[in-house]
Design an enzyme around this catalytic site. Structure first.
Site, PDB file in Angstrom:
ATOM      1  N   LYS A 204     -17.377 -26.868 -41.641  1.00 48.08           N
ATOM      2  CA  LYS A 204     -17.163 -27.462 -40.320  1.00 48.08           C
ATOM      3  C   LYS A 204     -18.465 -27.853 -39.592  1.00 48.08           C
ATOM      4  O   LYS A 204     -19.006 -28.918 -39.838  1.00 48.08           O
ATOM      5  CB  LYS A 204     -16.281 -26.550 -39.459  1.00 48.08           C
ATOM      6  CG  LYS A 204     -14.881 -26.354 -40.099  1.00 48.08           C
ATOM      7  CD  LYS A 204     -13.907 -25.714 -39.151  1.00 48.08           C
ATOM      8  CE  LYS A 204     -12.612 -25.284 -39.827  1.00 48.08           C
ATOM      9  NZ  LYS A 204     -11.598 -26.309 -39.912  1.00 48.08           N
TER      10      LYS A 204
ATOM     11  N   TYR B  15      -6.355 -17.358 -43.362  1.00 45.08           N
ATOM     12  CA  TYR B  15      -6.351 -18.573 -44.185  1.00 45.08           C
ATOM     13  C   TYR B  15      -7.797 -18.904 -44.535  1.00 45.08           C
ATOM     14  O   TYR B  15      -8.675 -18.877 -43.674  1.00 45.08           O
ATOM     15  CB  TYR B  15      -5.711 -19.728 -43.408  1.00 45.08           C
ATOM     16  CG  TYR B  15      -5.720 -21.043 -44.155  1.00 45.08           C
ATOM     17  CD1 TYR B  15      -4.845 -21.276 -45.218  1.00 45.08           C
ATOM     18  CD2 TYR B  15      -6.602 -22.060 -43.791  1.00 45.08           C
ATOM     19  CE1 TYR B  15      -4.852 -22.481 -45.899  1.00 45.08           C
ATOM     20  CE2 TYR B  15      -6.612 -23.277 -44.470  1.00 45.08           C
ATOM     21  CZ  TYR B  15      -5.733 -23.480 -45.518  1.00 45.08           C
ATOM     22  OH  TYR B  15      -5.734 -24.671 -46.190  1.00 45.08           O
TER      23      TYR B  15
ATOM     24  N   ASP C  66     -15.636 -14.989 -43.818  1.00 45.37           N
ATOM     25  CA  ASP C  66     -15.344 -16.416 -43.856  1.00 45.37           C
ATOM     26  C   ASP C  66     -15.663 -16.984 -42.474  1.00 45.37           C
ATOM     27  O   ASP C  66     -14.865 -16.887 -41.533  1.00 45.37           O
ATOM     28  CB  ASP C  66     -13.873 -16.632 -44.224  1.00 45.37           C
ATOM     29  CG  ASP C  66     -13.529 -18.115 -44.267  1.00 45.37           C
ATOM     30  OD1 ASP C  66     -14.399 -18.944 -43.927  1.00 45.37           O
ATOM     31  OD2 ASP C  66     -12.386 -18.442 -44.634  1.00 45.37           O
TER      32      ASP C  66
HETATM   33  N1  HOZ Z   1      -6.294 -26.288 -42.042  1.00 51.46           N
HETATM   34  C1  HOZ Z   1      -6.739 -26.859 -40.816  1.00 51.46           C
HETATM   35  C2  HOZ Z   1      -6.428 -26.007 -39.660  1.00 51.46           C
HETATM   36  N2  HOZ Z   1      -6.686 -24.652 -39.806  1.00 51.46           N
HETATM   37  C3  HOZ Z   1      -6.141 -28.219 -40.594  1.00 51.46           C
HETATM   38  C4  HOZ Z   1      -7.016 -29.258 -41.135  1.00 51.46           C
HETATM   39  C5  HOZ Z   1      -6.581 -30.674 -40.785  1.00 51.46           C
HETATM   40  O1  HOZ Z   1      -5.393 -30.949 -40.743  1.00 51.46           O
HETATM   41  O2  HOZ Z   1      -7.435 -31.507 -40.581  1.00 51.46           O
END
Ligand code: HOZ
Length: 429
Positions: free
Chosen positions: A263, A143, A235
């Site tokens: 992040k 992802y 990534d």
């Molecule tokens: N896509 C995020 C986890 N891989 C979740 C982000 C969120 O819900 O803050």
């Protein structure tokens, strides 16, 4: 379960899809009502009903120093007093760029953006601009944010809710994306052709749960890219400044063409970045023909939080401490699972980890998907009742921070032991 979270969630569902602004937060992967968080400090979260949790999510990665680190808070306060956003350059952006370049081996120039999704979307555009090719290769269960062309066999929420291919993405777009199993170099060799602009990979997968790269996998990708004239995009939105100060590329000794970050480089504020060699980055506007821009890119408050966070990480023994505490947690929890006869595979790289409810090994999407999601859901709720906040999905990574003291780790092991005992009664006796 407190009344406030219940009533806030009812209100939220009226005005936001699923009551949330990011799908996995809605607890649909585990059932029940999401906790509305009021505040956080160190390793702890406090919800709207004043219940306290040991936080193993860390805002999905950014909070490596723990919540409310005083240097970061001070830096944010100072920056906010000077102004929230100017839409003009600031020296803070230059300083953060310099820190990133000094830390991440393959980056000579960097562009700051506002999220990880923007970073990967721009990285793909750069790879296409540089190679003149259209296709992209990714991995099943990988992802990289909600970029159209990457929502193919995607992990994270897509995998959690069994919709790995999003609606609303035209076939013309997805047919340019090839997805193959993670850790499978033969599959990559078989699928690559002279039209692939780039292979994009999470060097430690974190969105099908935590799945480390097999030995030689990343080096193999480097070679396949070189042999086929494709670029390698690591990534590192999750792994950057997480698995080591130089990210996964420093840890595993692989040099990508393009790196994406997010992040931790924002210390909990919204940010992203992509970078690579000077030659590649000179293709980016205004130097080159690849266009990409952003009103809040390099936001001064986010940059201040990021600089403070990297500053603390650089001058510390945090990575070593994180490794020791995480290893202690791993050993304790594995012993508890074995004692109670619960088939459980704990994958971990440093302070990034997942407990998969399966015999394992978990090396790719198919093996991650063998996990017993019902058992995970029960475990999640037993832990929540014990005061532990885990990612609300079997297919997401958990994170420890520098604020997780030895005492927290011991409490986590004790609580996991009790929760695993109950899971054993319900599922494995
Ligand atoms: N896509 C995020 C986890 N891989 C979740 C982000 C969120 O819900 O803050």
């Amino acid at each position: 379960m407190g009344k406030q979270s219940e009533s806030f969630f009812e209100r939220a569902k009226e005005v936001m899809p699923g009551g949330v602004n990011s799908p996995v937060r809605a607890f649909r992967g585990v059932g029940g009502t999401p906790r509305f968080i009021e505040q956080a400090q160190g390793s702890r979260l406090f919800d709207a009903d004043n219940l306290q949790y040991i936080d193993c999510v860390g805002s999905w990665g950014p909070m490596i120093l723990g919540h409310g680190h005083r240097y970061v808070v001070e830096a944010v306060k100072k920056a906010a007093t000077k102004g929230f956003s100017f839409g003009a350059p600031t020296i803070g952006e230059v300083e953060l760029a310099e820190m990133i370049i000094a830390a991440v081996p393959s980056i000579e120039m960097v562009r700051l953006v506002t999220s990880g999704t923007e970073a990967t979307m721009s990285a793909l555009r750069l790879a296409r601009a540089a190679t003149g090719r259209k296709k992209i290769m990714k991995f099943d269960g990988g992802y990289h944010g909600h970029v159209d062309s990457l929502l193919v066999k995607a992990g994270s929420g897509g995998a959690t809710f069994n919709v790995p291919d999003s609606a609303g993405v035209p076939e013309e777009v997805t047919k340019l994306t090839i997805s193959v199993p993670y850790n499978d170099l033969d599959a990559v060799r078989a699928a690559i052709d002279g039209e692939v602009a780039a292979i994009i990979v999470e060097p430690v997968a974190g969105n099908m749960g935590c799945v480390p790269p097999a030995e030689g996998f990343l080096q193999g990708l480097r070679k396949i890219c070189d042999d086929n004239g494709a670029l390698l995009i690591l990534d590192e939105v999750m792994t950057g400044f997480r698995v080591s100060y130089g990210g996964a590329q420093a840890l595993y000794g692989v040099r990508p063409d393009i790196t994406t970050l997010g992040k931790i480089i924002g210390g909990g504020m919204p940010i992203g970045a992509y970078g690579g060699s000077r030659k590649l980055m000179e293709l980016v506007s205004p130097l080159g023909p690849m266009y990409q821009a952003g009103t809040l890119a390099g936001n001064p408050v986010a940059v201040a939080a990021g600089k403070a966070t990297l500053g603390v990480l650089k001058n510390s023994s945090i990575y070593q401490d994180l490794e020791e505490r995480s290893a202690e947690f791993e050993a304790g929890v594995k012993a508890a699972a074995e004692k109670h006869g619960v088939p459980m595979t704990l994958n971990r790289v440093g302070s990034m980890w997942t407990m998969f409810f399966t015999e394992g090994p978990v090396t790719d999407w198919l093996s991650a998907d063998q996990s017993n999601r019902q058992a995970f859901g029960k475990f999640f709720h037993f832990m929540l009742a014990e005061g532990v906040y885990l990612p609300p999905s079997q297919l997401e990574a958990a994170f420890f921070s520098a604020a997780h003291a030895k005492k927290d780790i011991l409490q986590l092991i004790e609580r996991a032991d009790r929760a695993l005992k109950k899971v054993a009664w319900e599922f494995y006796s």
